[in-house]
Design an enzyme around this catalytic site. Structure first.
Site, PDB file in Angstrom:
ATOM      1  N   SER A 278     -15.511   4.107   6.962  1.00 18.19           N
ATOM      2  CA  SER A 278     -14.459   3.807   7.846  1.00 18.19           C
ATOM      3  C   SER A 278     -13.340   4.488   6.835  1.00 18.19           C
ATOM      4  CB  SER A 278     -14.329   2.213   7.900  1.00 18.19           C
ATOM      5  OG  SER A 278     -14.377   1.540   6.835  1.00 18.19           O
TER       6      SER A 278
ATOM      7  N   GLU B   9      -9.028   4.391   6.482  1.00 22.83           N
ATOM      8  CA  GLU B   9      -7.540   3.570   6.538  1.00 22.83           C
ATOM      9  C   GLU B   9      -6.644   4.319   6.774  1.00 22.83           C
ATOM     10  OE1 GLU B   9      -7.412  -0.168   4.582  1.00 22.83           O
ATOM     11  OE2 GLU B   9      -5.225   0.233   4.103  1.00 22.83           O
TER      12      GLU B   9
ATOM     13  N   THR C 244      -2.698   0.401   8.979  1.00 21.93           N
ATOM     14  CA  THR C 244      -1.849  -0.859   8.155  1.00 21.93           C
ATOM     15  C   THR C 244      -0.796  -1.349   8.764  1.00 21.93           C
ATOM     16  OG1 THR C 244      -0.704   0.709   6.847  1.00 21.93           O
ATOM     17  CG2 THR C 244      -2.812  -0.012   6.015  1.00 21.93           C
TER      18      THR C 244
ATOM     19  N   ARG D  52      -2.987 -12.071   4.743  1.00 19.03           N
ATOM     20  CA  ARG D  52      -1.739 -12.811   4.442  1.00 19.03           C
ATOM     21  C   ARG D  52      -0.658 -12.038   4.385  1.00 19.03           C
ATOM     22  NH1 ARG D  52      -0.155 -15.345  -1.309  1.00 19.03           N
ATOM     23  NH2 ARG D  52       0.217 -13.165  -1.439  1.00 19.03           N
ATOM     24  N   GLY D  53      -0.641 -10.953   3.760  1.00 14.68           N
ATOM     25  CA  GLY D  53       0.421  -9.930   3.100  1.00 14.68           C
ATOM     26  C   GLY D  53       1.234 -10.346   2.104  1.00 14.68           C
ATOM     27  N   ASP D  54       2.223  -9.587   1.525  1.00 18.07           N
ATOM     28  CA  ASP D  54       2.824  -9.799   0.359  1.00 18.07           C
ATOM     29  C   ASP D  54       4.281 -10.279   0.410  1.00 18.07           C
ATOM     30  OD1 ASP D  54       1.087  -8.952  -1.980  1.00 18.07           O
ATOM     31  OD2 ASP D  54       1.391  -6.884  -0.877  1.00 18.07           O
TER      32      ASP D  54
ATOM     33  N   ALA E 247      -4.470 -16.019   4.815  1.00 17.97           N
ATOM     34  CA  ALA E 247      -5.330 -15.386   5.480  1.00 17.97           C
ATOM     35  C   ALA E 247      -6.562 -16.358   6.213  1.00 17.97           C
ATOM     36  CB  ALA E 247      -6.166 -14.043   5.042  1.00 17.97           C
TER      37      ALA E 247
ATOM     38  N   TYR F 180     -11.069  -9.133  -3.752  1.00 20.70           N
ATOM     39  CA  TYR F 180     -10.611  -8.451  -4.768  1.00 20.70           C
ATOM     40  C   TYR F 180     -11.510  -8.761  -5.978  1.00 20.70           C
ATOM     41  CZ  TYR F 180      -6.301  -9.053  -1.938  1.00 20.70           C
ATOM     42  OH  TYR F 180      -5.378  -8.891  -0.860  1.00 20.70           O
TER      43      TYR F 180
ATOM     44  N   HIS G 244      -7.301 -11.357  -7.170  1.00 17.97           N
ATOM     45  CA  HIS G 244      -5.908 -11.270  -6.633  1.00 17.97           C
ATOM     46  C   HIS G 244      -4.996 -11.434  -7.778  1.00 17.97           C
ATOM     47  CE1 HIS G 244      -2.410 -12.050  -4.239  1.00 17.97           C
ATOM     48  NE2 HIS G 244      -2.811 -11.107  -3.329  1.00 17.97           N
TER      49      HIS G 244
ATOM     50  N   HIS H   2     -15.336   2.246   2.644  1.00 19.47           N
ATOM     51  CA  HIS H   2     -14.033   2.293   3.356  1.00 19.47           C
ATOM     52  C   HIS H   2     -12.985   3.041   2.379  1.00 19.47           C
ATOM     53  CE1 HIS H   2     -10.689   0.593   5.978  1.00 19.47           C
ATOM     54  NE2 HIS H   2      -9.832   0.585   4.949  1.00 19.47           N
TER      55      HIS H   2
HETATM   56  P1  FAD Z   1      -5.280 -14.253   1.153  1.00 22.03           P
HETATM   57  O1  FAD Z   1      -6.600 -13.950   1.151  1.00 22.03           O
HETATM   58  O2  FAD Z   1      -4.740 -15.081   1.942  1.00 22.03           O
HETATM   59  O3  FAD Z   1      -4.843 -14.732  -0.469  1.00 22.03           O
HETATM   60  C1  FAD Z   1      -4.722 -13.944  -1.415  1.00 22.03           C
HETATM   61  C2  FAD Z   1      -4.594 -14.592  -2.707  1.00 22.03           C
HETATM   62  O4  FAD Z   1      -3.466 -15.710  -2.562  1.00 22.03           O
HETATM   63  C3  FAD Z   1      -5.563 -15.545  -3.295  1.00 22.03           C
HETATM   64  O5  FAD Z   1      -6.582 -14.811  -3.633  1.00 22.03           O
HETATM   65  C4  FAD Z   1      -4.996 -16.498  -4.235  1.00 22.03           C
HETATM   66  O6  FAD Z   1      -4.625 -15.979  -5.163  1.00 22.03           O
HETATM   67  C5  FAD Z   1      -3.693 -16.873  -3.174  1.00 22.03           C
HETATM   68  N1  FAD Z   1      -3.748 -17.898  -2.257  1.00 22.03           N
HETATM   69  C6  FAD Z   1      -3.633 -17.867  -0.947  1.00 22.03           C
HETATM   70  N2  FAD Z   1      -3.749 -19.074  -0.331  1.00 22.03           N
HETATM   71  C7  FAD Z   1      -3.801 -19.966  -1.552  1.00 22.03           C
HETATM   72  C8  FAD Z   1      -3.986 -21.286  -1.538  1.00 22.03           C
HETATM   73  N3  FAD Z   1      -4.089 -22.136  -0.488  1.00 22.03           N
HETATM   74  N4  FAD Z   1      -4.172 -21.940  -2.773  1.00 22.03           N
HETATM   75  C9  FAD Z   1      -4.210 -21.244  -4.034  1.00 22.03           C
HETATM   76  N5  FAD Z   1      -4.044 -19.673  -3.893  1.00 22.03           N
HETATM   77  C10 FAD Z   1      -3.658 -19.200  -2.604  1.00 22.03           C
HETATM   78  N6  FAD Z   1      -0.998  -5.691   3.069  1.00 22.03           N
HETATM   79  C11 FAD Z   1      -0.060  -5.470   4.166  1.00 22.03           C
HETATM   80  O7  FAD Z   1       1.105  -6.250   4.022  1.00 22.03           O
HETATM   81  N7  FAD Z   1      -0.515  -4.726   4.999  1.00 22.03           N
HETATM   82  C12 FAD Z   1      -1.685  -4.406   5.339  1.00 22.03           C
HETATM   83  O8  FAD Z   1      -1.970  -3.601   6.251  1.00 22.03           O
HETATM   84  C13 FAD Z   1      -2.663  -4.501   4.288  1.00 22.03           C
HETATM   85  N8  FAD Z   1      -3.715  -4.205   4.244  1.00 22.03           N
HETATM   86  C14 FAD Z   1      -4.852  -4.539   3.366  1.00 22.03           C
HETATM   87  C15 FAD Z   1      -6.178  -4.111   3.422  1.00 22.03           C
HETATM   88  C16 FAD Z   1      -7.038  -4.359   2.446  1.00 22.03           C
HETATM   89  C17 FAD Z   1      -8.406  -3.961   2.615  1.00 22.03           C
HETATM   90  C18 FAD Z   1      -6.490  -5.090   1.462  1.00 22.03           C
HETATM   91  C19 FAD Z   1      -7.662  -5.335  -0.011  1.00 22.03           C
HETATM   92  C20 FAD Z   1      -5.409  -5.589   1.111  1.00 22.03           C
HETATM   93  C21 FAD Z   1      -4.292  -5.182   1.978  1.00 22.03           C
HETATM   94  N9  FAD Z   1      -2.994  -5.545   2.056  1.00 22.03           N
HETATM   95  C22 FAD Z   1      -2.307  -5.316   3.135  1.00 22.03           C
HETATM   96  C23 FAD Z   1      -2.291  -6.246   0.704  1.00 22.03           C
HETATM   97  C24 FAD Z   1      -2.365  -7.841   0.951  1.00 22.03           C
HETATM   98  O9  FAD Z   1      -1.560  -8.105   2.014  1.00 22.03           O
HETATM   99  C25 FAD Z   1      -2.066  -8.318  -0.261  1.00 22.03           C
HETATM  100  O10 FAD Z   1      -3.004  -8.187  -1.150  1.00 22.03           O
HETATM  101  C26 FAD Z   1      -1.505  -9.905  -0.010  1.00 22.03           C
HETATM  102  O11 FAD Z   1      -1.078 -10.151  -1.563  1.00 22.03           O
HETATM  103  C27 FAD Z   1      -2.779 -10.831   0.029  1.00 22.03           C
HETATM  104  O12 FAD Z   1      -3.098 -11.073   1.259  1.00 22.03           O
HETATM  105  P2  FAD Z   1      -4.787 -11.393   1.553  1.00 22.03           P
HETATM  106  O13 FAD Z   1      -4.824 -11.387   3.043  1.00 22.03           O
HETATM  107  O14 FAD Z   1      -5.686 -10.647   0.644  1.00 22.03           O
HETATM  108  O15 FAD Z   1      -4.375 -13.073   1.158  1.00 22.03           O
END
Ligand code: FAD
Length: 299
Positions: free
Chosen positions: A13, A15, A46, A105-107, A126, A146, A150, A267
């Site tokens: 796939s 991106e 993205t 979730r995003g940053d 997320a 990760y 993360h 990917h």
């Molecule tokens: P989540 O899976 O929700 O959580 C990530 C981390 O946050 C956890 O591992 C933990 O450390 C902490 N956390 C969250 N909730 C809790 C809780 N309740 N208690 C304790 N700790 C918690 N970013 C963008 O802006 N746009 C994109 O299109 C994008 N695409 C991506 C694609 C891939 C394949 C990857 C790997 C990353 C991508 N990202 C993108 C980056 C991503 O948004 C960031 O890494 C962000 O910081 C975490 O999002 P996540 O969905 O992994 O978060």
């Protein structure tokens, strides 16, 4: 139009990110056209920080759906969005014909590494986003994973627990942050399986077009750069041609080693560039699908 390509034993796939200018848009479409004949399982687009690319992501995904035979997946984050905002974006995708979302979730608005603050009326992570999207429509949902933790996570257990909850809520695939040490990935997958998570953990592969940039981004995302990798690019700062050869060799080594370890799904973070990804896919054994029209005419 049917094709005569043999079914390969691997799936890829790709991106892409939504382009900011007309020139970048042309570049993106050249890349999509070059990579499309490799018949990827899906191509993802993205979503910029804070939803900054909301329209551009939608436009790109829609164009892929309308003008190609590719299956698009739209990334979607929780940043700066209420649950209603997210529902609106997701519904618009569903109505356009999009069935696959990459839910993240995003940053933080302060950038990668800043403390994340959820929107008052939004999803906190997320895990919640996946549940919200699944309640809305029966999307296919991919999520992040990760292999090196993360950067905000205190330990692997927390990370893997979150991944499990994302899968329990309906995600059917995890795509990893990029990494360069395949042992790290393999150990991560073992931990994930021990935790009872059985969805594919698809390795995210980044071809190194610019080592300095990748090294900088690695620091922010918690992906480590092994010493041997830094040495490979040493002294090549002004030598683009050699860098490209080295990048191809490094990436080919990584994917062939993963393939030897039994990995069949990859990917690619294409950075909207097709050249390196195309050659790596060729090395992996993928061949461009050929149109049937010639053989039909000869018959
Ligand atoms: P989540 O899976 O929700 O959580 C990530 C981390 O946050 C956890 O591992 C933990 O450390 C902490 N956390 C969250 N909730 C809790 C809780 N309740 N208690 C304790 N700790 C918690 N970013 C963008 O802006 N746009 C994109 O299109 C994008 N695409 C991506 C694609 C891939 C394949 C990857 C790997 C990353 C991508 N990202 C993108 C980056 C991503 O948004 C960031 O890494 C962000 O910081 C975490 O999002 P996540 O969905 O992994 O978060």
């Amino acid at each position: 139009m049917s094709t005569t390509a043999e079914k390969p034993d691997i799936a890829v796939s790709f991106e892409f990110f939504p382009p900011k200018s007309e020139r970048m848009e042309e570049n993106l479409w050249r890349s999509i056209e070059r990579l499309a004949p490799l018949s990827p399982s899906f191509v993802s687009v993205t979503y910029g920080a804070g939803g900054s690319t909301r329209e551009r992501t939608h436009h790109t995904v829609k164009r892929i759906l309308e003008e190609t035979a590719l299956v698009p997946a739209a990334h979607l984050t929780c940043v700066d969005a209420t649950r209603e905002d997210v529902a609106e974006v997701a519904e618009a995708y569903w109505n356009t014909g999009v069935r696959h979302l990459v839910a993240l979730r995003g940053d933080s608005q302060a950038g990668v590494g800043g403390a994340y603050v959820a929107h008052e009326g939004g999803y906190r992570n997320a895990v919640e986003l996946v549940a919200g999207l699944k309640a809305l429509r029966d999307f296919e949902i991919s999520v992040s994973a990760y292999p090196e933790k993360h950067p905000e996570s205190s330990d692997f257990a927390t990370d893997i627990d979150l991944l499990k909850r994302k899968v329990d809520n309906g995600a059917t695939r995890a795509i990893t942050q990029f990494f360069f040490d395949n042992d790290v990935y393999e150990r991560f997958v073992e931990r994930v399986r021990r935790a009872g998570i059985y969805v594919p953990i698809v390795p995210g592969i980044v071809p190194i077009h610019d080592f300095t940039k990748v090294a900088r981004f690695s620091k922010a995302t918690g992906a480590s750069i092994p010493d041997w990798l830094a040495k490979r690019f040493e002294g090549l700062e002004e030598d683009e041609q050699t860098r490209a050869h080295v990048a191809a060799a490094v990436c080919a080594e990584q994917v062939l080693d993963l393939k030897a370890r039994g990995i069949s799904d990859f990917h690619f973070y294409t950075m909207n560039r097709a050249d390196l990804v195309y050659s790596i896919c060729h090395i992996l054994g993928l061949r461009a699908a050929r149109s049937d029209t010639r053989s039909a005419a000869a018959a």
